[in-house]
Design a protein around this motif. Sequence first.
Motif, PDB file in Angstrom:
ATOM      1  N   GLY A  81      32.916  30.992  44.831  1.00  0.00           N
ATOM      2  CA  GLY A  81      32.271  31.999  43.987  1.00  0.00           C
ATOM      3  C   GLY A  81      33.167  32.375  42.820  1.00  0.00           C
ATOM      4  O   GLY A  81      34.073  31.626  42.432  1.00  0.00           O
ATOM      5  N   GLU A  82      32.928  33.579  42.300  1.00  0.00           N
ATOM      6  CA  GLU A  82      33.636  34.006  41.087  1.00  0.00           C
ATOM      7  C   GLU A  82      34.848  34.874  41.426  1.00  0.00           C
ATOM      8  O   GLU A  82      35.987  34.484  41.181  1.00  0.00           O
ATOM      9  CB  GLU A  82      32.630  34.774  40.227  1.00  0.00           C
ATOM     10  CG  GLU A  82      33.150  35.240  38.901  1.00  0.00           C
ATOM     11  CD  GLU A  82      32.045  35.978  38.126  1.00  0.00           C
ATOM     12  OE1 GLU A  82      30.881  35.513  38.121  1.00  0.00           O
ATOM     13  OE2 GLU A  82      32.356  37.028  37.549  1.00  0.00           O
ATOM     14  N   GLY A  83      34.591  36.008  42.009  1.00  0.00           N
ATOM     15  CA  GLY A  83      35.690  36.908  42.341  1.00  0.00           C
ATOM     16  C   GLY A  83      35.165  38.054  43.174  1.00  0.00           C
ATOM     17  O   GLY A  83      33.956  38.318  43.184  1.00  0.00           O
ATOM     18  N   PRO A  84      36.054  38.744  43.870  1.00  0.00           N
ATOM     19  CA  PRO A  84      35.628  39.835  44.749  1.00  0.00           C
ATOM     20  C   PRO A  84      35.016  40.997  43.969  1.00  0.00           C
ATOM     21  O   PRO A  84      35.458  41.313  42.856  1.00  0.00           O
ATOM     22  CB  PRO A  84      36.924  40.292  45.430  1.00  0.00           C
ATOM     23  CG  PRO A  84      37.979  39.317  45.043  1.00  0.00           C
ATOM     24  CD  PRO A  84      37.503  38.529  43.878  1.00  0.00           C
ATOM     25  N   GLY A  85      34.017  41.638  44.556  1.00  0.00           N
ATOM     26  CA  GLY A  85      33.496  42.897  44.043  1.00  0.00           C
ATOM     27  C   GLY A  85      34.082  44.038  44.853  1.00  0.00           C
ATOM     28  O   GLY A  85      35.046  43.850  45.617  1.00  0.00           O
ATOM     29  N   ALA A  86      33.487  45.212  44.714  1.00  0.00           N
ATOM     30  CA  ALA A  86      34.054  46.410  45.346  1.00  0.00           C
ATOM     31  C   ALA A  86      34.094  46.287  46.870  1.00  0.00           C
ATOM     32  O   ALA A  86      35.094  46.621  47.515  1.00  0.00           O
ATOM     33  CB  ALA A  86      33.233  47.630  44.943  1.00  0.00           C
ATOM     34  N   GLU A  87      33.005  45.798  47.451  1.00  0.00           N
ATOM     35  CA  GLU A  87      32.923  45.721  48.915  1.00  0.00           C
ATOM     36  C   GLU A  87      33.893  44.658  49.459  1.00  0.00           C
ATOM     37  O   GLU A  87      34.529  44.854  50.501  1.00  0.00           O
ATOM     38  CB  GLU A  87      31.472  45.405  49.311  1.00  0.00           C
ATOM     39  CG  GLU A  87      31.121  45.699  50.728  1.00  0.00           C
ATOM     40  CD  GLU A  87      31.445  47.118  51.177  1.00  0.00           C
ATOM     41  OE1 GLU A  87      31.845  47.254  52.335  1.00  0.00           O
ATOM     42  OE2 GLU A  87      31.318  48.091  50.387  1.00  0.00           O
ATOM     43  N   GLU A  88      34.009  43.563  48.738  1.00  0.00           N
ATOM     44  CA  GLU A  88      34.927  42.486  49.146  1.00  0.00           C
ATOM     45  C   GLU A  88      36.375  42.982  49.069  1.00  0.00           C
ATOM     46  O   GLU A  88      37.201  42.697  49.945  1.00  0.00           O
ATOM     47  CB  GLU A  88      34.743  41.255  48.239  1.00  0.00           C
ATOM     48  CG  GLU A  88      33.444  40.510  48.451  1.00  0.00           C
ATOM     49  CD  GLU A  88      32.216  41.158  47.817  1.00  0.00           C
ATOM     50  OE1 GLU A  88      32.396  42.000  46.905  1.00  0.00           O
ATOM     51  OE2 GLU A  88      31.089  40.830  48.236  1.00  0.00           O
ATOM     52  N   ASP A  89      36.679  43.725  48.013  1.00  0.00           N
ATOM     53  CA  ASP A  89      38.021  44.288  47.832  1.00  0.00           C
ATOM     54  C   ASP A  89      38.361  45.237  48.987  1.00  0.00           C
ATOM     55  O   ASP A  89      39.488  45.280  49.483  1.00  0.00           O
ATOM     56  CB  ASP A  89      38.058  45.025  46.484  1.00  0.00           C
ATOM     57  CG  ASP A  89      39.366  45.730  46.223  1.00  0.00           C
ATOM     58  OD1 ASP A  89      40.385  45.044  46.026  1.00  0.00           O
ATOM     59  OD2 ASP A  89      39.372  46.981  46.215  1.00  0.00           O
TER      60      ASP A  89
ATOM     61  N   LYS B 104      37.212  40.330  52.475  1.00  0.00           N
ATOM     62  CA  LYS B 104      36.461  39.092  52.744  1.00  0.00           C
ATOM     63  C   LYS B 104      35.496  38.816  51.590  1.00  0.00           C
ATOM     64  O   LYS B 104      34.899  39.768  51.053  1.00  0.00           O
ATOM     65  CB  LYS B 104      35.618  39.245  54.013  1.00  0.00           C
ATOM     66  CG  LYS B 104      36.428  39.366  55.259  1.00  0.00           C
ATOM     67  CD  LYS B 104      35.510  39.263  56.474  1.00  0.00           C
ATOM     68  CE  LYS B 104      36.265  39.587  57.736  1.00  0.00           C
ATOM     69  NZ  LYS B 104      35.745  40.723  58.439  1.00  0.00           N
ATOM     70  N   PRO B 105      35.288  37.528  51.259  1.00  0.00           N
ATOM     71  CA  PRO B 105      34.380  37.226  50.165  1.00  0.00           C
ATOM     72  C   PRO B 105      32.917  37.374  50.572  1.00  0.00           C
ATOM     73  O   PRO B 105      32.568  37.199  51.738  1.00  0.00           O
ATOM     74  CB  PRO B 105      34.688  35.756  49.840  1.00  0.00           C
ATOM     75  CG  PRO B 105      35.252  35.191  51.088  1.00  0.00           C
ATOM     76  CD  PRO B 105      35.920  36.316  51.808  1.00  0.00           C
ATOM     77  N   PHE B 106      32.104  37.679  49.590  1.00  0.00           N
ATOM     78  CA  PHE B 106      30.648  37.691  49.752  1.00  0.00           C
ATOM     79  C   PHE B 106      30.187  38.501  50.972  1.00  0.00           C
ATOM     80  O   PHE B 106      29.507  37.988  51.856  1.00  0.00           O
ATOM     81  CB  PHE B 106      30.108  36.250  49.818  1.00  0.00           C
ATOM     82  CG  PHE B 106      30.057  35.581  48.466  1.00  0.00           C
ATOM     83  CD1 PHE B 106      29.071  35.923  47.552  1.00  0.00           C
ATOM     84  CD2 PHE B 106      30.996  34.629  48.105  1.00  0.00           C
ATOM     85  CE1 PHE B 106      29.023  35.329  46.295  1.00  0.00           C
ATOM     86  CE2 PHE B 106      30.957  34.035  46.851  1.00  0.00           C
ATOM     87  CZ  PHE B 106      29.969  34.374  45.949  1.00  0.00           C
ATOM     88  N   VAL B 107      30.572  39.762  51.006  1.00  0.00           N
ATOM     89  CA  VAL B 107      30.109  40.637  52.081  1.00  0.00           C
ATOM     90  C   VAL B 107      29.071  41.657  51.590  1.00  0.00           C
ATOM     91  O   VAL B 107      28.534  42.426  52.383  1.00  0.00           O
ATOM     92  CB  VAL B 107      31.281  41.367  52.791  1.00  0.00           C
ATOM     93  CG1 VAL B 107      32.105  40.389  53.613  1.00  0.00           C
ATOM     94  CG2 VAL B 107      32.149  42.111  51.793  1.00  0.00           C
TER      95      VAL B 107
ATOM     96  N   GLY C 179      35.417  30.758  49.370  1.00  0.00           N
ATOM     97  CA  GLY C 179      36.483  31.335  48.541  1.00  0.00           C
ATOM     98  C   GLY C 179      35.945  31.678  47.166  1.00  0.00           C
ATOM     99  O   GLY C 179      34.737  31.586  46.920  1.00  0.00           O
ATOM    100  N   ASN C 180      36.836  32.065  46.290  1.00  0.00           N
ATOM    101  CA  ASN C 180      36.469  32.476  44.943  1.00  0.00           C
ATOM    102  C   ASN C 180      37.444  31.897  43.924  1.00  0.00           C
ATOM    103  O   ASN C 180      38.549  31.483  44.277  1.00  0.00           O
ATOM    104  CB  ASN C 180      36.518  34.004  44.837  1.00  0.00           C
ATOM    105  CG  ASN C 180      35.275  34.687  45.381  1.00  0.00           C
ATOM    106  OD1 ASN C 180      34.156  34.349  45.010  1.00  0.00           O
ATOM    107  ND2 ASN C 180      35.484  35.653  46.267  1.00  0.00           N
ATOM    108  N   VAL C 181      37.032  31.927  42.660  1.00  0.00           N
ATOM    109  CA  VAL C 181      37.913  31.486  41.568  1.00  0.00           C
ATOM    110  C   VAL C 181      39.123  32.421  41.457  1.00  0.00           C
ATOM    111  O   VAL C 181      40.249  31.967  41.288  1.00  0.00           O
ATOM    112  CB  VAL C 181      37.112  31.433  40.239  1.00  0.00           C
ATOM    113  CG1 VAL C 181      38.037  31.343  39.038  1.00  0.00           C
ATOM    114  CG2 VAL C 181      36.142  30.258  40.264  1.00  0.00           C
TER     115      VAL C 181
HETATM  116  N1  URA Z   1      30.640  37.576  44.052  1.00  0.00           N
HETATM  117  C1  URA Z   1      31.542  36.576  44.078  1.00  0.00           C
HETATM  118  O1  URA Z   1      31.573  35.718  43.210  1.00  0.00           O
HETATM  119  N2  URA Z   1      32.393  36.538  45.082  1.00  0.00           N
HETATM  120  C2  URA Z   1      32.404  37.417  46.064  1.00  0.00           C
HETATM  121  O2  URA Z   1      33.230  37.290  46.948  1.00  0.00           O
HETATM  122  C3  URA Z   1      31.446  38.454  46.029  1.00  0.00           C
HETATM  123  C4  URA Z   1      30.572  38.515  45.019  1.00  0.00           C
END
Ligand code: URA
Length: 191
Positions: A41-49, A53-56, A81-83
Amino acid sequence: MPTLAELEADASACVRCPLAAGRTQVVFGVGNPDADVMFVGEGPGAEEDKQGKPFVGRSGQLLDRLVLQEMGLTRNDCYIGNVVCCRPPGNRDPLPAEIEACRPWLEGKLDLIDPKVVVTLGNFASKLLLDTTTGITKLRGRTYPYRSGVLIPTFHPAAVLRGGAEPEAQMRADLVRAKLALEQLRAAAPA
Ligand code: URA
């Protein structure tokens, strides 16, 4: 080569870019270290931070559902994972310097997991790993040779949440493409 757990431990103390200052924790990735399929994916958002964990969040719930329905896989069957591993402030796009600083962690994950199929979610991951400036709308719908297997670019689930039925149908088609590619690669080189 370190193990994935050792790489993750090193990354947890990373200060290679300014995102380190604003994070709660490094979101390195989750899943099976021997997975044949890896999502980027791209990067963590607030919930992931918060959870590490990614994409939660909502995007992640959609990703889990589509991957299960179209590929028959759960989170434990793949790696995600994320970029970038740290949350950009206010969920802004990651900057080129941040992406470059984080790239060795991503390449390290790809080296150690050595997935047969990489599915890139959205513009940032697709452009980075295919080394192109072409956007996701043009890139998707095809299978690209990548490392020891293939790469299949698709929309970011957040774009599908915004875009509705058409991008969802296209993402589903890309996931079916990923499943078929996996079956072919497994048949050619059984584990
Ligand atoms: N969007 C992303 O790209 N990565 C995440 O982990 C969560 C949302």
